[in-house]
Design an enzyme around this catalytic site. Sequence first.
Site, PDB file in Angstrom:
ATOM      1  N   HIS A 179       0.574  -0.998  -0.364  1.00  0.00           N
ATOM      2  CA  HIS A 179      -0.284   0.254  -0.099  1.00  0.00           C
ATOM      3  C   HIS A 179       1.199   1.331   0.499  1.00  0.00           C
ATOM      4  O   HIS A 179       0.361   2.608  -0.809  1.00  0.00           O
ATOM      5  CB  HIS A 179      -1.279   0.146   1.123  1.00  0.00           C
ATOM      6  N   LYS A 195     -17.061  -7.055   6.756  1.00  0.00           N
ATOM      7  CA  LYS A 195     -16.184  -7.417   6.957  1.00  0.00           C
ATOM      8  C   LYS A 195     -15.392  -7.693   7.916  1.00  0.00           C
ATOM      9  O   LYS A 195     -15.247  -6.297   9.303  1.00  0.00           O
ATOM     10  CB  LYS A 195     -15.263  -6.782   5.831  1.00  0.00           C
ATOM     11  N   ARG A 244      -1.668  -6.102  -8.282  1.00  0.00           N
ATOM     12  CA  ARG A 244      -0.411  -6.897  -8.093  1.00  0.00           C
ATOM     13  C   ARG A 244      -0.724  -8.119  -9.228  1.00  0.00           C
ATOM     14  O   ARG A 244       0.658  -8.514 -10.075  1.00  0.00           O
ATOM     15  CB  ARG A 244      -1.465  -7.998  -6.523  1.00  0.00           C
ATOM     16  N   SER A 303      -3.026  -7.850   3.244  1.00  0.00           N
ATOM     17  CA  SER A 303      -3.107  -7.327   4.628  1.00  0.00           C
ATOM     18  C   SER A 303      -3.325  -9.174   4.911  1.00  0.00           C
ATOM     19  O   SER A 303      -2.645  -9.776   6.212  1.00  0.00           O
ATOM     20  CB  SER A 303      -4.112  -6.631   4.727  1.00  0.00           C
TER      21      SER A 303
HETATM   22  P1  ADP Z   1      -6.170  -5.932   0.594  1.00  0.00           P
HETATM   23  O1  ADP Z   1      -6.665  -6.688   1.550  1.00  0.00           O
HETATM   24  O2  ADP Z   1      -5.722  -6.892  -0.606  1.00  0.00           O
HETATM   25  O3  ADP Z   1      -4.676  -6.090   0.745  1.00  0.00           O
HETATM   26  P2  ADP Z   1      -7.156  -2.849   0.313  1.00  0.00           P
HETATM   27  O4  ADP Z   1      -8.188  -3.258   0.288  1.00  0.00           O
HETATM   28  O5  ADP Z   1      -6.277  -3.393   1.193  1.00  0.00           O
HETATM   29  O6  ADP Z   1      -7.215  -5.261   0.607  1.00  0.00           O
HETATM   30  O7  ADP Z   1      -6.338  -2.507  -0.679  1.00  0.00           O
HETATM   31  C1  ADP Z   1      -6.460  -1.371  -1.044  1.00  0.00           C
HETATM   32  C2  ADP Z   1      -5.871  -1.454  -2.626  1.00  0.00           C
HETATM   33  O8  ADP Z   1      -4.631  -1.205  -2.804  1.00  0.00           O
HETATM   34  C3  ADP Z   1      -7.280  -1.977  -3.482  1.00  0.00           C
HETATM   35  O9  ADP Z   1      -6.526  -1.530  -4.765  1.00  0.00           O
HETATM   36  C4  ADP Z   1      -5.432  -3.141  -3.766  1.00  0.00           C
HETATM   37  O10 ADP Z   1      -5.068  -3.540  -5.127  1.00  0.00           O
HETATM   38  C5  ADP Z   1      -4.417  -2.583  -3.395  1.00  0.00           C
HETATM   39  N1  ADP Z   1      -3.318  -3.390  -2.853  1.00  0.00           N
HETATM   40  C6  ADP Z   1      -3.306  -4.604  -2.070  1.00  0.00           C
HETATM   41  N2  ADP Z   1      -2.317  -4.611  -1.557  1.00  0.00           N
HETATM   42  C7  ADP Z   1      -1.347  -4.180  -2.246  1.00  0.00           C
HETATM   43  C8  ADP Z   1      -0.196  -4.120  -3.080  1.00  0.00           C
HETATM   44  N3  ADP Z   1       0.340  -5.586  -2.224  1.00  0.00           N
HETATM   45  N4  ADP Z   1       0.716  -3.589  -3.779  1.00  0.00           N
HETATM   46  C9  ADP Z   1      -0.356  -3.234  -4.617  1.00  0.00           C
HETATM   47  N5  ADP Z   1      -1.812  -2.978  -3.934  1.00  0.00           N
HETATM   48  C10 ADP Z   1      -1.789  -3.599  -3.164  1.00  0.00           C
END
Ligand code: ADP
Length: 209
Positions: free
Chosen positions: A57, A81, A133, A171
């Site tokens: 992130h 969730k 990703r 996460s």
């Molecule tokens: P996640 O549980 O997949 O981390 P989030 O809702 O927290 O989901 O993700 C928010 C945004 O960040 C989404 O667009 C997700 O694709 C992106 N994201 C999550 N992890 C990564 C990562 N490792 N690299 C790039 N983008 C990410």
Amino acid sequence: MGFLEPTKICKPGVFLLTKAVFSDKNMGNLVEPERIVPWMEKIAVYPGFFDPITNGHVDIILRGLRLFDKILVAVLKNPKKEALFSTKDRVAMIQEIFIRQPDIEVKAFDGLLVEFVRFVRRHKAKIVIRGLRAVSDFEYELQMALMNRQLDPEIETLYMMPSVHYSFLNSGVVKEVFSLGGSVTGLVPEIVEKKLREKLKQGRLSVGK
Ligand code: ADP
């Protein structure tokens, strides 16, 4: 005769002219206000659950800053969730990570993302950033982007690829690995590792959460 009234200095040497009077008794308005606003702050919204925020992130946020003046990290309060961290904690962790960066703001939101973006559009945000990703993200992201476009055609979604080091990271994996005794150093900011350790001590971190 006309005059310009600079009301705010946005960047060194650049004025945002929020009030412009260029009129003449005989000719009326000579300059349209939009034409004399030389620079506007570009803001993008980066929405997600961030339970917790990972270096993937963080990577997307920092990449976003190469394109935008400000990134507004929008933390989803999603009662459907189950989250390990409360909304307040998720917001606080992100704020602490970027404490020295005034160009990164963090806010919690619930309901429709487009409603939230409409709300912040008053501050000129109409771009949503998302991370991509792998191909597995694509189908869901395409669906979301098209649905959001259906709800508000003014809002564009921009996808960014993280560094290859984080392209396997989410996460859920972080929580699972940590709960099983694995190291997440280098995959999450230090503050997140510290908070995960606290959860583990409290017995609040189990697989699947
Ligand atoms: P996640 O549980 O997949 O981390 P989030 O809702 O927290 O989901 O993700 C928010 C945004 O960040 C989404 O667009 C997700 O694709 C992106 N994201 C999550 N992890 C990564 C990562 N490792 N690299 C790039 N983008 C990410």
